[in-house]
Scaffold this active site. Structure first.
Site, short mmCIF file in Angstrom:
data_model
loop_
_atom_site.label_atom_id
_atom_site.label_comp_id
_atom_site.label_asym_id
_atom_site.label_seq_id
_atom_site.Cartn_x
_atom_site.Cartn_y
_atom_site.Cartn_z
N GLU A 1 1.91 -3.33 40.13
CA GLU A 1 0.54 -2.95 39.80
C GLU A 1 0.02 -3.53 38.48
OE1 GLU A 1 -1.61 -1.24 41.67
OE2 GLU A 1 -0.14 -1.12 43.30
N SER B 1 1.67 50.64 74.16
CA SER B 1 2.81 51.56 74.13
C SER B 1 3.68 51.42 72.88
CB SER B 1 3.67 51.35 75.38
OG SER B 1 2.96 51.78 76.53
#
Length: 742
Positions: free
Chosen positions: A160, A436
């Site tokens: 870079e 239930s």
């Protein structure tokens, strides 16, 4: 002209001042990092070698015959050797060390250090499971200078910014070259940004491609270079640069990117992996290795060539690394997962103690209760369970919660079919009728009242109840049949509605509601008779709290997802100790849980029991809401409580009962967790007797319908005088009468 020059100089000075002053006072917004509970290794722990290897791979350990560095392991038959990483855990330090773990009969038989000495316990470094970042926010994992591989620094310069060590913030040669290309093309086609300029752009500017932005960038880069040394700027760059997008989370810095792509610390990256990270700098979206692997591979290999050309690596190293696969962690393999549903629970719990901006910016470390292996098992069970339903499962969703009953620690939370989806969290927010699942609460109230035992006989017969508005409620059983006189244990095991309503009305709606509250429901339910059949709407997390109290023998422990919080300096801010309160009569809960075991053996949980390992005892209960809209199952062993729910987001009928939907996912989850079955400690003053399941009379162990149940001394059932093999016996006649086959 002088005025223009003065203005330019003044503006340049303003930019320089802005850059240096903001950089000086810059404090990264570092979201709180959430870690799973570390795996503890100790002699006697139930564990197989493959389970340990799976956990090591989840943590990013790699196989290495030499154990040359932390984060490596090797397997030799029934022995696993590993080099652990050191870490700080809630104020304690776990040193890196070499371990030898020997297995026998499904357990750890020996734990030794590098010198061969026995160890009492060792812990693996915990898995980073996510961050509490704001919506569309930045996330990063700060690495110290000594945690940065020198090869990464060299690679960044080689690829870079080759003249980083000598330029003053801008590279004039590169600027002239790029300017010529851009001028001759009539547009900006080539950049010449130094690492410092990239840092400025990430800190202060946008990615707008314009001359004006480039000019501001250059001024600010020059100012930073004049004020700070190269090492400071490079360290800031390594922690700041944008490297990936993960949904609404922007991944910044090489520390977090290493975890995001490879599931391990930056310091442990291989050459090929490090080169791939450097490749992402040029374009994280364009070179995304998950979406564009070919592009990423080409760019990575170009980075390797540039590293070799710069003398950072040999040609042999370059060639070997170029042949390596990308090696990224798959998004759904359990090592890299957002664990969004669990993180949602963590955030909600911490919101009681910390403002949102503190959680999102102050760099806190949160040590959670999540067990990655349990989470992976629950995610897999839900996905595979829904898929196994075939056409019936199309478009359905689900939720799973796993806790440890005695501590109340939440081990796993799955909020939907796609566990990485960070949207609606069904485990915490889906309020659905529980059907239930309410019945154990009804029968617990009945047992506590002293009016009933498991051997008591109730009438499963039609009943009409006039409501306050004058209407009549006439409940029915699931099969639209009646069963006449039935025992309490049978009524619960087979989930008989009519018998349950009669029991609930006798003990009173107020008592049932109070019992719900004591077990952990934070709000009072409406006192309608339909409450007795589960018309109340709860979330899976609320169901887990209620059933966790039952699994813990009637002692309520608030469900907890966090163990401790540590600040950025390593100081413990808060611990979350165990809080326990007796919420229900221990004898009554002990008795009830025996009936829940019968649910699995004789009742609606038989199908789920058949999917569990042979000999594993569990207690549980099915739940089905009106119109088959919700399928539930909640059940537990000594080690785990698991709650599962299946339904449609639009509340349409699913055609599934609790036993045909959620129970199968529950069984898949529990079967994969291992550990002991349900076996509560005996209560001395509560004797157990052999009871006939159908009649409630005392019988003998050899009788075919005999069940061993705790029955209080003051509720002794009558004794029978025969078994099913004696067709003329009293017991046989009674059974035929109670079964309505007389």
């Amino acid at each position: 002209m002088l005025a223009v020059l003065a203005a330019a100089v003044g503006y340049g000075g303003f930019l320089a001042w802005s850059a240096t002053s903001e950089f000086e006072g810059r404090r990264w917004d570092i979201p709180a990092k959430v870690y799973a509970a570390p795996m503890e290794l100790y002699v006697g722990r139930p564990l197989e070698p493959d389970d340990l290897v799976a956990e090591l791979r989840r943590l990013g350990f790699r196989a290495d015959r030499t154990l040359a560095a932390p984060g490596t392991f090797r397997v030799r038959g029934s022995t696993v050797e590993l080099a652990t990483r050191g870490f700080d855990y809630a104020g304690e330090t776990e040193p890196p060390r070499r371990l030898t773990v020997t297995f026998a009969d499904g357990r750890i038989a020996r734990l030794a250090d590098a010198a061969g000495g026995d160890l009492a316990i060792a812990r693996l470094d915990p898995l980073l499971i996510g961050s509490l970042f704001p919506a569309h926010g930045e996330d990063r994992l700060i690495v110290a200078p000594d945690e940065v591989p020198p090869l990464l620094i060299g690679a960044l310069k080689a690829v870079e910014d080759r003249r980083f060590d000598t330029h003053m913030g801008i590279d004039l040669r590169a600027v002239l070259r790029a300017a010529w290309v851009n001028l001759t093309s009539g547009e900006i086609r080539q950049g010449a940004s130094t690492l410092t300029q990239q840092l400025v752009r990430s800190y202060f500017l946008s990615n707008e491609r314009s001359w004006w932005r480039k000019l501001r960038e250059a001024f600010m880069a020059l100012a930073l270079e004049a004020r700070y040394d190269k090492d400071e700027l490079l360290h800031a760059y390594i922690n700041e640069i944008y490297l990936a997008q993960d949904g609404g989370r922007a991944v910044h810095g090489f520390g977090l990117a290493s975890q995001f792509y490879f599931g391990k610390p930056l310091s442990e990256l291989e050459l090929s992996e490090l080169a791939l990270l450097v490749a992402q700098v040029r374009g994280p979206t364009f070179y995304d290795p998950r979406r564009h692997p070919d592009r990423a591979l080409d760019r990575r290999n170009l980075v390797l060539e540039q590293m070799a050309a710069a003398g950072l690596i040999t040609e042999e190293q370059r060639a070997e690394a170029a042949e390596a696969p990308l090696g990224i962690v798959a998004e759904r393999d359990g090592r890299r997962s957002t664990h969004s549903a669990f993180l949602d629970l963590v955030r909600r719990q911490l919101a009681n103690d910390y403002p949102a901006d503190v959680l999102e910016r102050e760099g806190l470390v949160v040590w959670s209760t999540l067990d990655p292996a349990v989470q992976a098992a629950a995610e897999r069970a839900l996905t595979e369970g829904l898929d196994a339903l075939g056409d019936a499962g199309a478009g359905l969703e689900g939720a799973v919660i796993v806790t440890t009953p005695h501590s109340g620690e939440v081990r796993a939370v799955v909020g939907g079919r796609d566990p990485s989806f960070a949207g609606f969290n069904r485990a915490l927010d889906a309020r659905r009728q529980i059907g239930s699942l309410i019945k154990p609460v009804v029968y617990l109230a009945a047992l506590e009242s002293g009016k009933f035992s498991l051997a008591s006989v109730v009438d499963d017969a039609p009943i009409d109840i006039e409501l306050e508005d004058g209407r009549v409620w006439s409940p029915s059983n699931f099969d639209d049949q009646t069963h006449g006189p039935v025992t309490v244990v049978r009524a619960l095991a087979e989930s008989l509605n009519l018998a349950s309503v009669r029991v609930g009305l006798e003990v009173g709606l107020e008592a049932v509601a109070n019992t719900l509250g004591r077990l952990g429901l934070p709000r009072r339910p409406p006192l309608y008779p339909s409450l007795l059949l589960g018309s109340i709407e709860l979330t899976p997390l609320e169901v887990a709290q209620i059933y966790n109290t039952l699994a813990n023998g009637g002692f309520r422990v608030p469900l907890n997802a966090v163990r401790a919080v540590v600040d950025a300096q390593g100081e413990v801010l808060k611990r979350y100790p165990l809080e326990i309160e007796q919420a229900a009569d221990a004898d009554a809960v002990y008795t009830l849980n025996h009936a829940l075991v019968q649910v699995m053996r004789r009742g609606t949980g038989r199908g789920a029991q058949a999917l569990l390992p042979a000999g594993l005892t569990a207690a549980g209960k099915t739940g089905t809401s009106d119109g088959y809209r919700d399928s539930w199952f909640a059940g537990f062993t000594n080690g785990h409580l698991v709650v599962t729910w299946v339904g449609a987001d639009d509340n349409r009928p699913t055609g599934l009962t609790g036993s045909t939907g959620a129970a199968r996912i529950w069984a898949r989850t529990l079967a994969s967790l291992g550990g002991p079955g349900y076996s509560p400690p005996e209560i001395e003053d509560l004797p157990s007797r052999w009871i006939d399941y159908y009649t409630g009379v005392r019988t003998r162990e050899r009788c075919p319908d005999a069940v061993l149940l705790p029955v209080p001394n003051d509720a002794r059932p009558p004794r029978a005088f025969g078994c099913g093999d004696d067709a003329s016996g009293f017991g046989a006649r009674m059974r035929r009468w109670f079964r309505n086959d007389r």
